[in-house]
Design a protein around this motif. Structure first.
Motif, PDB file in Angstrom:
ATOM      1  N   ARG A  60     -51.112 -17.387 -37.921  1.00 17.21           N
ATOM      2  CA  ARG A  60     -49.872 -16.707 -38.298  1.00 17.21           C
ATOM      3  C   ARG A  60     -49.020 -16.425 -37.073  1.00 17.21           C
ATOM      4  NH1 ARG A  60     -49.240 -12.079 -42.138  1.00 17.21           N
ATOM      5  NH2 ARG A  60     -47.292 -13.166 -42.411  1.00 17.21           N
ATOM      6  N   ARG A  61     -49.698 -15.983 -35.974  1.00 14.98           N
ATOM      7  CA  ARG A  61     -48.937 -15.674 -34.769  1.00 14.98           C
ATOM      8  C   ARG A  61     -48.203 -16.906 -34.272  1.00 14.98           C
ATOM      9  NH1 ARG A  61     -52.247 -11.338 -32.630  1.00 14.98           N
ATOM     10  NH2 ARG A  61     -51.339  -9.538 -33.662  1.00 14.98           N
ATOM     11  N   THR A  63     -48.871 -12.567 -46.771  1.00 10.21           N
ATOM     12  CA  THR A  63     -48.399 -13.673 -47.596  1.00 10.21           C
ATOM     13  C   THR A  63     -49.524 -14.111 -48.530  1.00 10.21           C
ATOM     14  OG1 THR A  63     -49.175 -15.343 -46.087  1.00 10.21           O
ATOM     15  CG2 THR A  63     -46.977 -14.458 -45.681  1.00 10.21           C
ATOM     16  N   LEU A 117     -57.108 -17.057 -39.053  1.00 12.16           N
ATOM     17  CA  LEU A 117     -56.006 -16.661 -39.907  1.00 12.16           C
ATOM     18  C   LEU A 117     -54.893 -15.958 -39.135  1.00 12.16           C
ATOM     19  CD1 LEU A 117     -55.622 -16.355 -42.975  1.00 12.16           C
ATOM     20  CD2 LEU A 117     -56.638 -14.138 -42.757  1.00 12.16           C
ATOM     21  N   VAL A 150     -51.151 -16.872 -48.723  1.00  4.06           N
ATOM     22  CA  VAL A 150     -52.239 -17.592 -48.060  1.00  4.06           C
ATOM     23  C   VAL A 150     -53.122 -16.638 -47.269  1.00  4.06           C
ATOM     24  CG1 VAL A 150     -52.813 -19.411 -46.437  1.00  4.06           C
ATOM     25  CG2 VAL A 150     -50.828 -19.658 -47.924  1.00  4.06           C
ATOM     26  N   THR A 151     -52.493 -15.718 -46.519  1.00  4.31           N
ATOM     27  CA  THR A 151     -53.322 -14.821 -45.712  1.00  4.31           C
ATOM     28  C   THR A 151     -54.157 -13.915 -46.602  1.00  4.31           C
ATOM     29  OG1 THR A 151     -51.474 -13.302 -45.541  1.00  4.31           O
ATOM     30  CG2 THR A 151     -51.826 -14.767 -43.699  1.00  4.31           C
ATOM     31  N   GLY A 196     -45.396  -8.087 -44.220  1.00  4.21           N
ATOM     32  CA  GLY A 196     -46.435  -7.956 -45.228  1.00  4.21           C
ATOM     33  C   GLY A 196     -47.232  -9.226 -45.400  1.00  4.21           C
ATOM     34  N   ALA A 229     -52.239  -7.660 -40.653  1.00  5.15           N
ATOM     35  CA  ALA A 229     -52.338  -7.865 -39.203  1.00  5.15           C
ATOM     36  C   ALA A 229     -51.755  -9.213 -38.825  1.00  5.15           C
ATOM     37  CB  ALA A 229     -53.805  -7.781 -38.770  1.00  5.15           C
ATOM     38  N   GLY A 230     -51.147  -9.272 -37.699  1.00  3.36           N
ATOM     39  CA  GLY A 230     -50.733 -10.564 -37.191  1.00  3.36           C
ATOM     40  C   GLY A 230     -49.425 -11.093 -37.743  1.00  3.36           C
ATOM     41  N   GLY A 231     -48.741 -10.362 -38.566  1.00  4.61           N
ATOM     42  CA  GLY A 231     -47.485 -10.922 -39.037  1.00  4.61           C
ATOM     43  C   GLY A 231     -46.509  -9.864 -39.497  1.00  4.61           C
ATOM     44  N   ARG A 232     -45.260 -10.250 -39.566  1.00  4.08           N
ATOM     45  CA  ARG A 232     -44.249  -9.314 -40.042  1.00  4.08           C
ATOM     46  C   ARG A 232     -44.106  -9.464 -41.549  1.00  4.08           C
ATOM     47  NH1 ARG A 232     -42.825 -12.840 -36.032  1.00  4.08           N
ATOM     48  NH2 ARG A 232     -42.149 -14.453 -37.451  1.00  4.08           N
ATOM     49  N   ILE A 244     -56.174  -6.641 -43.185  1.00  3.71           N
ATOM     50  CA  ILE A 244     -56.274  -7.891 -42.430  1.00  3.71           C
ATOM     51  C   ILE A 244     -55.078  -8.778 -42.744  1.00  3.71           C
ATOM     52  CG2 ILE A 244     -57.609 -10.006 -42.136  1.00  3.71           C
ATOM     53  CD1 ILE A 244     -60.096  -8.314 -42.758  1.00  3.71           C
TER      54      ILE A 244
END
Lengths: 344, 360
Positions: free
Chosen positions: B354-355, A156, B350, A158-159, A154, A149-152, A146
Motif C-alpha cells: 500500500r505504501r 480498501t 500488505l 483488498v486490504t 480508510g 495502517a499504511g494508507g490514507r 491493520i
C-alpha cells in the motif's frame, strides 16, 4: 432509487418484486413449522400449539419446549445474522467470495472459546459464549486497525480481505496450539468448529439477541453508504459519503452479527457465503433490499438445513454445519463456473 | 502486490545442450548464502535433543567420525528429521513458485489447488476411521497408509479442482476461485471427521494436520528427495514457459509457446511436489506462499525464481522447526510456527504494498 446507479443486473419487474417479501416470509414460516414438528419423534402441529400455550409436562411438551423451540429460535437469530453479515462482507470487500469469517471474526471467537475452556474449565455454551463474543469483537477490531495502517482514507476492499486472512491464519495457529496441548479443549472445540443449533436452551438465544439486533440496525443504516461505495471509493467521496465512517459502521455490524451467531452456534460455514448470492438474484444492487432478503433467506436456509440433518441421518442427526457444507459446495462451484461470482 | 520492477543487469547467458539460462550474480550469491544458513540451522537442529551434542560433534559424526552412540543419535534419529524438513521446505517453495507464476497471483499456492486439504481429509479419515474407536488398526497401517493416503488425497484434490475449473480452457482466476470453494468443502469434511471418532484419534490427526516433523526417518526423506530429483530439472526446463506466461496468454502464444500443454505439465509438477511434501510432514502452511515472494525480493528478479525459492523454503522450515523445538516448554508442530510467522509476513506485505502504490 440508488439501485439505478450503474448496476449491471436488472432487478425483477415491479409487480413480481412485490411478491418477494411475502414469499420469503412464507418460506420462513414453513421452515419454522418443519423445525418444531420434524425430528426423531414427530410432533403434530396441534401438539406444538398445546405445548406452547398450555403445557402439562407431557413428553411432546418437553420435546417442543426444551429442544425444538430453542433450536428454532437460534436458527431464526443466527440465519439472518450470518446472511446479512455475508452481504455486508461481500459488499465491503467487493469480493463475491467473502464470507463473514474472512474478516477474522470467526477465528477470534474460536480462539477465545478454547482459551476460556483451558483457563477456566468452562464447559457448555453458557460459560464460553461471552468469551467467544469478546474474541470476535477484538479480532474484528484488529483486522480493521491493520486495514487502516499504511494508507490514507480508510481500509480498501483488498486490504480488508488480506488483513482478515492474515489475522485468521494467526488465530487458527494459536487455537491449534491450545487444542494440541489440552485434550479437554480439543474435545469441546471439535464440535464447536462444525457449528450446530441443537442442544442449546432458549436462554442462549436471549443472550445473543441484543447483539444481533444492534448488528442488524447498523447494517440497515449502512445500506445507503454501501450503495455509494459500490461505485468505487472516489465516486462515493464525490457523492459526499464519508468513506471511513461507512466502512467502520459496516465492519462493526459484521463483527456484531458474526460474533453473536458464532458464539452461540459455533463456526457455521457457508450461510454467509451463499445467502447473499441467492438474495442478490432477487434484489439487484440495492443494498437495503439485499439485506432484507438476505435476512429472510438466511433464516429459511438455516432452519431447512437443520431439519434436513435430522431427516437424513435417522435415528441420529447430522450437524447443520455439515449439511450446509454439503449443500453449499455444489452451488458454489456452479456459481463460479457460470462466471456469476466474478461480477459484483 | 507488485513484483519489484525488472532491473536489467549485466547478465550472461549460460548454454547447456541447447537450453540456456541467464546467469544472475545476485541470485547466485543469495543461493550460496542461503545454503550456508541452511547448513548451520540443520546443524543446530541435529544438536538438540535429550542427549545434547555440540556443533563440532554433529559435524564430526556426519563426516564419518564420532562414537557409536553419537552415530545412532545423529544418523538414525535427528539427521533424517532435519533433512525431511529442508527437503519438504524446498519442495513446497518450488510448488508455490510455479503456481504463483501460472496464476499470476502472489497469493496462489498448492493450498489453493486443493492439495493440502485433500491430503488432510484422506489422512484424518484414515486416522479416525481405523482408530481406537473402530478396532484400532494403528501401527503398520498408519506407518505405510498415512503417506499413501496423503499423496492420493492430494492428487485427487488437485484433480478435482482442475477438473471443475476447466471450461473450454483454463483461466488462472477461475482456478483460484474454484480452489477456494473446494478447499472450504474439504475443510468442513475434515472438521466433521474429527468429530466422528474417538478424541484420542482426533488429537493424533490434529498433530498431523498441523504439520509436524516429529519422528521423521529416512523413509520420509527418500520419497521427497526422489520427487525433487525428477521434478526440479523438469521445472527448470519449463521456466521458459513460465517466463512467457507472465506476459499474458496471448503474448505467450504469439511467442510460440504451447501454453496449455506447458501450463498443465508445470502444474502437475507443482501438485506432485506439494503432495509428496505433505505426505512426509503434513500441511506446513505459508512456506509455499511466502518463499517465492521472499526469494524474488532477495534475488531482485521479476518472477519467483525456482532455485532461490527452494533454498528459501528449506531455510524457512529449518528455522521454524528450530523455533518449534526451543521457544516453548512443549515441542510444537512446525506448521504452527510457520503459520504464526506467516501471518505477520502477510500483514507486512500488505502494508508495504500500500505504501509503495499509495493504495490498491
Amino acid at each position: 432509487m440508488t439501485a439505478a446507479a450503474g448496476t449491471a443486473r436488472t432487478p425483477l419487474p415491479r409487480a413480481r418484486r412485490r411478491l418477494v417479501v411475502p414469499g420469503l416470509l412464507l418460506a420462513v414460516l414453513a421452515a419454522v413449522l418443519l423445525s418444531v414438528t420434524v425430528g426423531a419423534k414427530p410432533v403434530s402441529p396441534g401438539d406444538v400449539w398445546h405445548a406452547l400455550w398450555s403445557p402439562d409436562g407431557g413428553e411432546s411438551d418437553i420435546i417442543v419446549r426444551g429442544l425444538r423451540v430453542p433450536r428454532t429460535l437460534l436458527g431464526l437469530l443466527a440465519g439472518p445474522a450470518l446472511g446479512v453479515a455475508g452481504a455486508l462482507a461481500q459488499g465491503h470487500t467487493r469480493n463475491p467470495l467473502a464470507d463473514p469469517g474472512l474478516l477474522g471474526v470467526t477465528q477470534g471467537a474460536a480462539f477465545a472459546t478454547v482459551l476460556s475452556i483451558v483457563l477456566f474449565r468452562l464447559d457448555g455454551v453458557y460459560g464460553y459464549i461471552w468469551f467467544g463474543l469478546a474474541g470476535a469483537l477484538i479480532a474484528g477490531g484488529a483486522v480493521f486497525a491493520i486495514g487502516l495502517a499504511g494508507g490514507r482514507g480508510g481500509p480498501t476492499p483488498v486490504t480488508l480481505a488480506l488483513a482478515g486472512t492474515a489475522v485468521s491464519a494467526l488465530l487458527y495457529a494459536l487455537t491449534s496450539t491450545v487444542v494440541l496441548l489440552d485434550q479437554q479443549a480439543m474435545d469441546v472445540f471439535r464440535f464447536w468448529q462444525i457449528g450446530s443449533i441443537a442442544g442449546r436452551d432458549a436462554a442462549i438465544a436471549g443472550q445473543v439477541l441484543p447483539f444481533v439486533a444492534a448488528g442488524l440496525i447498523l447494517a440497515f443504516a449502512n445500506a445507503r453508504g454501501l450503495d455509494a461505495l459500490a461505485l468505487g471509493d472516489d465516486v462515493a467521496r464525490g457523492l459526499g459519503r464519508r468513506v471511513p465512517l461507512t466502512r467502520t459502521v459496516g465492519l462493526a455490524s459484521i463483527t456484531l452479527l458474526t460474533g453473536a451467531a458464532v458464539a452461540a452456534c459455533g463456526a457455521l460455514a457457508f450461510v454467509g457465503l451463499i445467502v447473499p448470492h441467492l438474495a442478490r438474484a432477487l434484489a439487484g444492487a440495492d443494498h437495503r433490499r439485499l439485506l432484507l432478503y438476505s435476512a429472510l433467506t438466511g433464516a429459511a436456509l438455516l432452519l431447512l438445513a437443520d431439519v434436513l440433518g435430522r431427516v437424513v441421518a435417522r435415528p441420529g442427526e447430522l450437524e447443520v454445519g455439515v449439511v450446509l457444507a454439503l449443500l453449499g459446495a455444489p452451488f458454489f462451484v456452479v456459481l463460479i463456473r457460470r462466471g456469476r461470482a466474478v461480477r459484483l | 502486490m507488485s513484483a519489484p520492477e525488472l532491473r536489467l543487469r549485466r547478465q550472461r547467458p549460460v548454454r547447456i545442450a541447447g537450453a540456456s539460462w541467464l546467469l544472475r550474480p545476485r541470485a547466485a550469491a543469495v543461493t550460496l548464502a542461503g545454503l550456508a544458513a541452511l547448513l548451520l540451522l540443520m546443524g543446530l537442529n541435529v544438536r538438540l535433543g535429550d542427549i545434547p551434542l555440540t556443533l563440532a560433534d554433529v559435524a564430526r559424526t556426519v563426516l564419518g567420525g564420532g562414537d557409536a552412540g553419537d552415530r545412532l543419535v545423529v544418523m538414525e534419529l535427528r539427521l533424517p528429521r532435519a533433512l525431511t524438513g529442508a527437503l519438504v521446505g524446498a519442495a513446497l517453495a518450488i510448488s508455490g513458485a510455479v503456481t504463483q507464476a501460472i496464476a499470476r497471483n502472489p497469493l496462489a499456492g498448492p493450498d489453493i489447488l486443493g492439495v493440502t486439504s485433500g491430503a488432510s481429509v484422506a489422512v484424518v479419515a484414515l486416522t479416525v476411521l481405523t482408530g481406537t474407536a473402530h478396532g484400532g488398526a494403528g501401527g503398520t497401517l498408519a506407518a505405510i497408509g498415512i503417506p499413501l493416503a496423503a499423496v492420493a488425497g492430494g492428487l485427487a484434490g488437485a484433480a478435482l479442482v482442475y477438473g471443475l475449473a476447466w471450461r473450454k480452457g483454463m483461466d488462472g482466476y477461475r482456478l483460484i476461485l474454484v480452489g477456494v470453494g473446494v478447499v472450504a468443502v474439504f475443510t468442513n469434511v475434515k472438521y466433521w471427521l474429527l468429530t466422528a471418532g474417538d478424541v484420542n484419534d482426533a488429537a493424533r490427526a490434529m498433530v498431523w494436520i498441523s504439520g509436524s516433523l516429529n519422528g521423521r526417518g529416512f523413509e520420509h526423506v527418500v520419497p521427497v528427495a526422489a520427487a525433487l530429483a525428477v521434478l526440479v530439472p523438469a521445472t527448470l526446463l519449463g521456466s521458459r514457459t513460465l517466463g512467457a506466461l507472465r506476459l499474458g496468454d496471448d503474448t505467450a502464444r504469439g511467442l510460440g509457446v504451447r501454453i496449455d500443454r506447458g501450463r498443465g505439465a508445470l502444474l502437475l509438477a507443482a501438485v506432485l511436489l506439494a503432495s509428496v511434501a505433505t505426505a512426509a510432514a503434513g500441511p506446513i502452511t505459508f512456506v509455499a506462499l511466502a518463499s517465492p515472494q521472499i526469494a524474488l525480493r532477495l534475488a531482485g528478479v521479476a518472477q519467483p525464481p525456482v532455485v532461490v525459492s527452494a533454498v528459501t523454503g528449506a531455510v524457512l522450515v529449518a528455522a521454524a522447526d528450530l523455533a518449534a523445538r526451543t521457544l516453548t516448554p512443549v515441542e510444537l508442530p512446525v506448521g504452527i510456527v510457520t503459520a504464526v510467522l506467516g501471518a505477520p509476513y502477510l500483514v507486512f506485505l500488505l502494508i508495504r504494498t500500500r505504501r509503495v502504490k499509495g493504495g490498491t
